[in-house]
Structures are given as structure tokens and as C-alpha cells.
Design a protein around this motif. Sequence first.
Motif, mmCIF file in Angstrom:
data_model
loop_
_atom_site.group_PDB
_atom_site.id
_atom_site.type_symbol
_atom_site.label_atom_id
_atom_site.label_comp_id
_atom_site.label_asym_id
_atom_site.label_seq_id
_atom_site.Cartn_x
_atom_site.Cartn_y
_atom_site.Cartn_z
ATOM 1 N N PHE A 12 -8.709 -2.240 11.826
ATOM 2 C CA PHE A 12 -7.753 -2.929 10.958
ATOM 3 C C PHE A 12 -7.019 -4.043 11.687
ATOM 4 N N ILE A 16 -7.010 -7.789 10.286
ATOM 5 C CA ILE A 16 -5.762 -8.522 10.048
ATOM 6 C C ILE A 16 -5.799 -9.844 10.803
ATOM 7 N N GLU A 42 3.517 -7.765 4.272
ATOM 8 C CA GLU A 42 2.921 -6.549 3.686
ATOM 9 C C GLU A 42 1.841 -5.989 4.602
ATOM 10 N N ALA A 43 1.002 -6.845 5.146
ATOM 11 C CA ALA A 43 -0.067 -6.389 6.036
ATOM 12 C C ALA A 43 0.521 -5.717 7.275
ATOM 13 N N TRP A 46 2.003 -2.246 6.241
ATOM 14 C CA TRP A 46 0.989 -1.216 6.001
ATOM 15 C C TRP A 46 0.237 -0.860 7.275
ATOM 16 N N TYR A 47 0.069 -1.808 8.178
ATOM 17 C CA TYR A 47 -0.548 -1.496 9.471
ATOM 18 C C TYR A 47 0.368 -0.550 10.260
ATOM 19 N N PRO A 96 -2.719 4.480 3.468
ATOM 20 C CA PRO A 96 -2.359 3.128 3.925
ATOM 21 C C PRO A 96 -3.580 2.301 4.325
ATOM 22 N N LEU A 100 -4.106 -1.256 2.760
ATOM 23 C CA LEU A 100 -4.200 -2.391 3.669
ATOM 24 C C LEU A 100 -5.505 -3.141 3.450
ATOM 25 N N ASN A 101 -6.574 -2.418 3.266
ATOM 26 C CA ASN A 101 -7.871 -3.053 3.019
ATOM 27 C C ASN A 101 -7.839 -3.878 1.735
#
Length: 148
Positions: A12, A16, A42-43, A46-47, A96, A100-101
Motif C-alpha cells: 500500500f 500510495i 484520506e489516503a 487510511w494507511y 482499511p 484505501l484501495n
Amino acid sequence: MPDGEQDVLEFFAQNIESTFQQTLPDLERDHNQGQSRPGTGEALRWYGRLSAAQDRLRQAEDELVVALGAEPGQLNPRQWELAHRVNAAVVERDVPAVILNALLDTVIADAAERGAPQNTAASFRIQAPAVAAAQPHRISMAVQGLAR
């Protein structure tokens, strides 16, 4: 996607960084300075949730391994409880990851839409297959790798 604690987080992190064309530290710095692109906050959030959930999963797995010991045999109630806790932690980690994806897919689709020279039916037919083909591949890789 490879399975494993660091592999999930690295997968992830790389996605990102690829999506936003910046390293995670640079993204965090820009976001904290109010200079980030849409979707970055947001990314990053969630990461962070994914990373925290992965830590809880690792802890639950470690406790189960200790409780199981080296002797094979039937599980006692405490071991069953710990096994269920591991299963719950996997789900907690997967939520998450899926969000996230999807968020990254949305950022990619939005960027592709903004980069389109025109929004005519002909231009959509030319550009849509590339975007549509990329989305299921990314989702299927994440879902396959997150199952334990």
C-alpha cells in the motif's frame, strides 16, 4: 500481492507513492503544510489505520503462537478464543485495506478524467478500457493477498 505484515504495508505504501508521485514522508509533510492534492489526507489517514490494524493482528498472532506451543493437539478454550481474535484482527486489517484501495482507484480515475482532452463519447470509448482494466486488477491483488 504478497502476504505478510510488512508486505501488506509495503504494497500500500508503494501504491500510495505511485498514485500521488511522492514518497509517504513528502506526502505527510505537504499535507501538514496544507499543500496536498485532493485525496492525500484520506489516503494517509487510511494507511495509518491499516498500519495500526496490522500491528494488532501481529500481536494477536504472536499471542496465539505462544498459547499453541510446540505440542500438536486439540485446542483448549483459551486457544480457541485467541484464534477467533486473530480472525477478527484479519477482518479489522482488511477493512482499511479495501477502503484505501478503493480511494486510490478513485484518485487514479479522477486524475485520468481530468487529463482527458474532451469528454465526448468517442474520447470516453478510447480512454475507458485502460482505466476499467486497471481497477479490477488492483482490487483483486489486494483481496487475494489479504486473506489469511
